[in-house]
Design a protein around this motif. Structure first.
Motif, PDB file in Angstrom:
ATOM      1  N   ASP A  91      -7.053  10.303  -1.451  1.00 63.01           N
ATOM      2  CA  ASP A  91      -6.476   9.373  -0.480  1.00 63.01           C
ATOM      3  C   ASP A  91      -5.015   9.073  -0.808  1.00 63.01           C
ATOM      4  OD1 ASP A  91      -8.820   9.262   0.914  1.00 63.01           O
ATOM      5  OD2 ASP A  91      -9.478   7.339   0.089  1.00 63.01           O
ATOM      6  N   HIS A 138      -0.670  10.606   1.293  1.00 60.30           N
ATOM      7  CA  HIS A 138       0.574   9.946   1.714  1.00 60.30           C
ATOM      8  C   HIS A 138       1.821  10.710   1.290  1.00 60.30           C
ATOM      9  CE1 HIS A 138      -1.411   6.228   3.070  1.00 60.30           C
ATOM     10  NE2 HIS A 138      -2.237   6.438   2.066  1.00 60.30           N
ATOM     11  N   SER A 184       0.834  -1.202   0.000  1.00 59.75           N
ATOM     12  CA  SER A 184       0.000   0.000   0.000  1.00 59.75           C
ATOM     13  C   SER A 184       0.872   1.257   0.000  1.00 59.75           C
ATOM     14  CB  SER A 184      -0.879   0.004   1.251  1.00 59.75           C
ATOM     15  OG  SER A 184      -0.072   0.204   2.417  1.00 59.75           O
ATOM     16  N   THR A 215       5.999   3.997   2.460  1.00 61.11           N
ATOM     17  CA  THR A 215       6.722   4.872   3.383  1.00 61.11           C
ATOM     18  C   THR A 215       7.734   4.066   4.200  1.00 61.11           C
ATOM     19  OG1 THR A 215       4.801   6.329   3.549  1.00 61.11           O
ATOM     20  CG2 THR A 215       6.494   6.546   5.255  1.00 61.11           C
ATOM     21  N   ASP A 216       7.308   2.904   4.678  1.00 60.88           N
ATOM     22  CA  ASP A 216       8.213   2.055   5.459  1.00 60.88           C
ATOM     23  C   ASP A 216       9.372   1.554   4.602  1.00 60.88           C
ATOM     24  OD1 ASP A 216       6.595   2.341   7.712  1.00 60.88           O
ATOM     25  OD2 ASP A 216       5.348   0.623   7.147  1.00 60.88           O
ATOM     26  N   ALA A 228       0.933   3.456   2.238  1.00 56.88           N
ATOM     27  CA  ALA A 228       1.482   3.598   3.588  1.00 56.88           C
ATOM     28  C   ALA A 228       2.700   2.698   3.777  1.00 56.88           C
ATOM     29  CB  ALA A 228       0.415   3.263   4.628  1.00 56.88           C
ATOM     30  N   GLN A 229       2.641   1.488   3.240  1.00 59.98           N
ATOM     31  CA  GLN A 229       3.766   0.559   3.361  1.00 59.98           C
ATOM     32  C   GLN A 229       4.970   1.014   2.535  1.00 59.98           C
ATOM     33  OE1 GLN A 229       1.404  -2.827   2.185  1.00 59.98           O
ATOM     34  NE2 GLN A 229       1.366  -3.663   4.261  1.00 59.98           N
ATOM     35  N   ALA A 242       4.358  12.045   3.975  1.00 57.16           N
ATOM     36  CA  ALA A 242       5.130  10.977   4.631  1.00 57.16           C
ATOM     37  C   ALA A 242       6.218  10.445   3.701  1.00 57.16           C
ATOM     38  CB  ALA A 242       4.193   9.843   5.055  1.00 57.16           C
ATOM     39  N   TRP A 243       5.903  10.325   2.411  1.00 56.95           N
ATOM     40  CA  TRP A 243       6.929   9.873   1.457  1.00 56.95           C
ATOM     41  C   TRP A 243       8.097  10.855   1.430  1.00 56.95           C
ATOM     42  CZ3 TRP A 243       3.066   9.079  -3.177  1.00 56.95           C
ATOM     43  CH2 TRP A 243       2.277   7.937  -2.932  1.00 56.95           C
TER      44      TRP A 243
END
Length: 292
Positions: A255, A259, A212, A217-218, A214-215, A262-263
């Motif tokens: 949506d 993100h 995703s 970003t990790d 969000a993932q 955060a990226w």
């Protein structure tokens, strides 16, 4: 200004997925998108125009599948050089001066030896042919994307670096696993960051895959621990769903754009969307960059 120098000064926005945009205009997914684009030049230019109007800084030439192995499936492998060059030229004509044009290269559809039938040298030669023809066509950047095998990626990077002076973006496709993000060949973000850095990639990151936004970003955070290179985030617009026989990527432009901060905080200097990310997504991502 030189692309890499410009990248030091600001975050850039890349175009989304060419194939999914062309699929909205009757391209049949599963066919060769590069050949289709050449056969429908006005439609292809329209896709580029819509992306430019969405405020993208970096525009894709749509030539990822214009290599000898993918073209062999449609009996056109002997024309790989000219098809790749001509499509890049078509994109160059449609790309305005204030945007950078990237030529894309992807997995060749074969596993490298000893798991498969393709040698490292054969992969290198296929990528060499593609990058030389893309350079003749007029690309500013080469983006090696949606890769899962580090050695295949190394062959592609080597082909660019040994035969041109064009900057290289290298991004892997990660999926979610119990061990964290991994490519289908088991490559972790840390391993990718280290090896792509060593191979000479100028920009490193993630695109497509099954994780995703969000993932992603990790993934960027893990890469930032092992490289100082600028990073790129280009995930799909959500997990695809098939509705009435049509593949839909459900994530809205708003949506997805949420993100972006955060990226950027994780080290991204290029942000975008991959499959399912159309001009609306790119426009919202570009807006999020402006206010970040």
């Amino acid at each position: 200004m030189d692309f890499l120098e410009q990248l030091k000064l600001r975050v850039m926005v890349s175009s989304g997925a060419m194939a999914t945009e062309m699929a909205k205009r009757d391209f049949q997914v599963g066919g060769n998108s590069a050949v289709w684009a050449l056969e429908h030049p006005d439609v292809f230019k329209e896709v580029i125009k819509d992306t430019v109007l969405a405020n993208a800084d970096i525009i894709g030439a749509g030539n990822a599948s214009a290599n000898r192995f993918h073209l062999r499936r449609v009996g056109l492998h002997e024309r790989a050089y000219s098809i790749n060059r001509d499509l890049v030229r078509l994109a160059r004509d449609a790309c305005p001066p204030h945007c950078y044009l990237y030529g894309s290269m992807m997995d060749l559809g074969h596993l490298l030896q000893p798991l498969g039938d393709l040698s490292f040298e054969e992969a290198y030669e296929a990528y060499r042919e593609q990058v030389l023809s893309a350079a003749e066509g007029g690309v500013d950047i080469v983006w090696i994307m949606t890769m899962s095998d580090i050695r295949m990626m190394e062959a592609a990077i080597k082909a660019v670096k040994e035969n041109t002076s064009i900057p290289v973006i290298a991004s892997m496709a990660f999926n979610h696993t119990p061990k964290g993000a991994r490519t289908i060949m088991g490559v972790s973000p840390e391993e990718a960051g280290k090896k792509l850095n060593q191979a000479g990639a100028d920009v490193i990151g993630a695109n497509c895959g099954g994780i995703s936004p969000a993932q992603v970003t990790d993934v960027l955070k893990e890469m930032a621990e092992v490289t100082n290179k600028p990073l790129v985030a280009k995930p799909n617009a959500g997990k695809p769903e098939v509705i009435d026989g049509v593949t839909i990527h459900p994530m809205s432009p708003e949506d997805m754009a949420a993100h972006v901060p955060a990226w950027i905080e994780a080290g991204a200097k290029i942000v975008s969307g991959c499959c399912g990310a159309g001009p609306e997504h790119i426009a919202r991502i570009a807006e999020a960059v402006r206010i970040s």
